[in-house]
Design an enzyme around this catalytic site. Structure first.
Site, PDB file in Angstrom:
ATOM      1  N   ARG A  68     -15.601  37.556 -15.101  1.00 45.32           N
ATOM      2  CA  ARG A  68     -14.475  37.386 -16.025  1.00 45.32           C
ATOM      3  C   ARG A  68     -13.272  38.122 -15.467  1.00 45.32           C
ATOM      4  O   ARG A  68     -13.431  39.119 -14.769  1.00 45.32           O
ATOM      5  CB  ARG A  68     -14.804  37.989 -17.408  1.00 45.32           C
ATOM      6  N   LYS A 114     -11.897  25.437 -17.841  1.00 46.85           N
ATOM      7  CA  LYS A 114     -13.068  24.871 -17.158  1.00 46.85           C
ATOM      8  C   LYS A 114     -13.049  23.343 -17.245  1.00 46.85           C
ATOM      9  O   LYS A 114     -13.020  22.763 -18.325  1.00 46.85           O
ATOM     10  CB  LYS A 114     -14.338  25.433 -17.816  1.00 46.85           C
ATOM     11  N   ARG A 147     -26.264  27.359 -16.805  1.00 49.18           N
ATOM     12  CA  ARG A 147     -27.095  28.448 -16.286  1.00 49.18           C
ATOM     13  C   ARG A 147     -27.715  29.220 -17.441  1.00 49.18           C
ATOM     14  O   ARG A 147     -27.186  29.242 -18.544  1.00 49.18           O
ATOM     15  CB  ARG A 147     -26.241  29.400 -15.440  1.00 49.18           C
TER      16      ARG A 147
HETATM   17  P1  ATP Z   1     -19.900  31.847 -16.468  1.00 48.93           P
HETATM   18  O1  ATP Z   1     -20.233  31.987 -15.015  1.00 48.93           O
HETATM   19  O2  ATP Z   1     -18.443  31.707 -16.727  1.00 48.93           O
HETATM   20  O3  ATP Z   1     -20.553  32.881 -17.314  1.00 48.93           O
HETATM   21  P2  ATP Z   1     -21.755  29.874 -16.518  1.00 48.93           P
HETATM   22  O4  ATP Z   1     -21.605  29.517 -15.078  1.00 48.93           O
HETATM   23  O5  ATP Z   1     -22.908  30.728 -16.867  1.00 48.93           O
HETATM   24  O6  ATP Z   1     -20.435  30.515 -16.985  1.00 48.93           O
HETATM   25  P3  ATP Z   1     -22.336  27.230 -16.995  1.00 48.93           P
HETATM   26  O7  ATP Z   1     -23.770  27.354 -16.915  1.00 48.93           O
HETATM   27  O8  ATP Z   1     -21.620  26.670 -15.803  1.00 48.93           O
HETATM   28  O9  ATP Z   1     -21.722  28.600 -17.394  1.00 48.93           O
HETATM   29  O10 ATP Z   1     -21.902  26.352 -18.250  1.00 48.93           O
HETATM   30  C1  ATP Z   1     -22.347  26.641 -19.549  1.00 48.93           C
HETATM   31  C2  ATP Z   1     -21.210  27.190 -20.368  1.00 48.93           C
HETATM   32  O11 ATP Z   1     -20.048  26.376 -20.242  1.00 48.93           O
HETATM   33  C3  ATP Z   1     -21.548  27.145 -21.851  1.00 48.93           C
HETATM   34  O12 ATP Z   1     -22.057  28.393 -22.243  1.00 48.93           O
HETATM   35  C4  ATP Z   1     -20.218  26.838 -22.545  1.00 48.93           C
HETATM   36  O13 ATP Z   1     -19.533  28.013 -22.861  1.00 48.93           O
HETATM   37  C5  ATP Z   1     -19.413  26.141 -21.491  1.00 48.93           C
HETATM   38  N1  ATP Z   1     -19.387  24.671 -21.666  1.00 48.93           N
HETATM   39  C6  ATP Z   1     -20.337  23.853 -22.182  1.00 48.93           C
HETATM   40  N2  ATP Z   1     -19.968  22.569 -22.134  1.00 48.93           N
HETATM   41  C7  ATP Z   1     -18.736  22.564 -21.554  1.00 48.93           C
HETATM   42  C8  ATP Z   1     -17.821  21.545 -21.208  1.00 48.93           C
HETATM   43  N3  ATP Z   1     -18.064  20.257 -21.412  1.00 48.93           N
HETATM   44  N4  ATP Z   1     -16.649  21.927 -20.640  1.00 48.93           N
HETATM   45  C9  ATP Z   1     -16.358  23.215 -20.389  1.00 48.93           C
HETATM   46  N5  ATP Z   1     -17.190  24.227 -20.697  1.00 48.93           N
HETATM   47  C10 ATP Z   1     -18.366  23.908 -21.267  1.00 48.93           C
END
Ligand code: ATP
Length: 263
Positions: free
Chosen positions: A261, A129, A60
């Protein structure tokens, strides 16, 4: 040769094989970007792009999604819905339910969901995650097109990331062969998305709620540029909105650009 063989995948999909049209790459920029280009050219619902390696995998808000060929399963699925985009509230949560259902069906334990779009693995009192979901919507003359991007860690990434990470191999005794994992996820998605087309997120809400990682936990909601909003996580409603009990009462939070968080 890509790690996924579409012919073998079709055999693993059995009766559902006819609903998916799978193309596999050793490398692409992002499976969702490639699928959007195909969608613009008229690709049908059920088109799947899977890649061993992405040079520009997305999360995202322009965040990066990291993957490594042997350690990851990274793919995007095209689906189409009729009606207005408002009907699609909660789609990324429903996709999380499909993923959890599929992985549990393969024997995984400790799979939990975090609002709005993360699949976590419970590790003692903590969560890491395991998979990411990115749903991107667009409207065209055929209705609403959803590009559903999914990245599953078969084993945990070895690079340093800001939050704990896990692999599917930590959730089960023996990791199934990757074609079986992908077939199980696509099959579960077909079921969940069919139900979603009729009843929206209401059809998956109870299952989401049963796996909710942070039910009743103290959380903070981070929104770029404003002070964190503190509250107690009261679950989700039938539209997929987060119910946050705050000092000023219950608030419904829509996905938007916020991050959740633990407080
Ligand atoms: P949140 O809601 O916790 O703020 P997000 O939903 O915005 O997270 P996503 O878009 O789902 O996050 O995923 C991107 C984030 O996930 C990256 O910024 C990184 O920190 C983390 N990430 C990237 N690759 C992986 C992976 N292979 N496994 C787990 N986490 C990852």
């Amino acid at each position: 040769m890509p790690l996924i063989d579409p012919v073998l995948l079709k055999s693993r999909l059995g009766l559902l094989a006819g609903r998916f049209d799978v193309d596999a790459f050793e490398e692409c920029d992002s499976t969702s970007s490639e699928l959007m280009r195909r969608a613009d050219l008229g690709a049908p619902a059920g088109t799947v792009i899977v890649a061993d390696r992405q040079s520009a995998g997305r999360g995202r808000r322009g965040r990066q999604w990291l993957s490594a060929p042997e350690a990851s399963l990274t793919f995007s699925l095209l689906w189409r819905f009729s009606g207005s985009p408002a009907r699609l509230a909660g789609l990324s949560l429903a996709v999380g339910v499909a993923l959890a259902r599929a992985l549990e069906g393969l024997g995984a334990q400790g799979i939990c969901l975090k609002w709005p779009n993360d699949v976590l693995l419970r590790q003692g009192d903590d969560y890491a995650k395991l998979a990411g979901i990115l749903v991107e919507l667009a409207s065209d003359r055929r209705g609403i097109q959803a590009v559903i991007g999914i990245g599953i860690n078969l084993s945990a990434p070895t690079v340093e990331l800001p939050q704990p990470v896990a692999g599917l191999d930590q959730a089960m005794a023996a990791l199934p062969e990757r074609h079986l994992v992908l077939a199980a996820v696509l099959s579960a998605l077909a079921g969940v998305l069919d139900a979603f087309a009729v009843d929206g997120f209401a059809s998956s809400k109870n299952e989401w709620q049963q796996r909710h990682a942070w039910q009743d936990a103290a959380v903070q909601l981070l929104d770029d540029g404003s002070a964190p909003l503190l509250g107690r996580c009261a679950g989700v409603d039938a539209d997929g909105a987060l119910l946050l009990e705050t000092a000023s009462g219950m608030q419904r939070i829509f996905s938007g650009d916020v991050s959740l968080r633990r407080a």
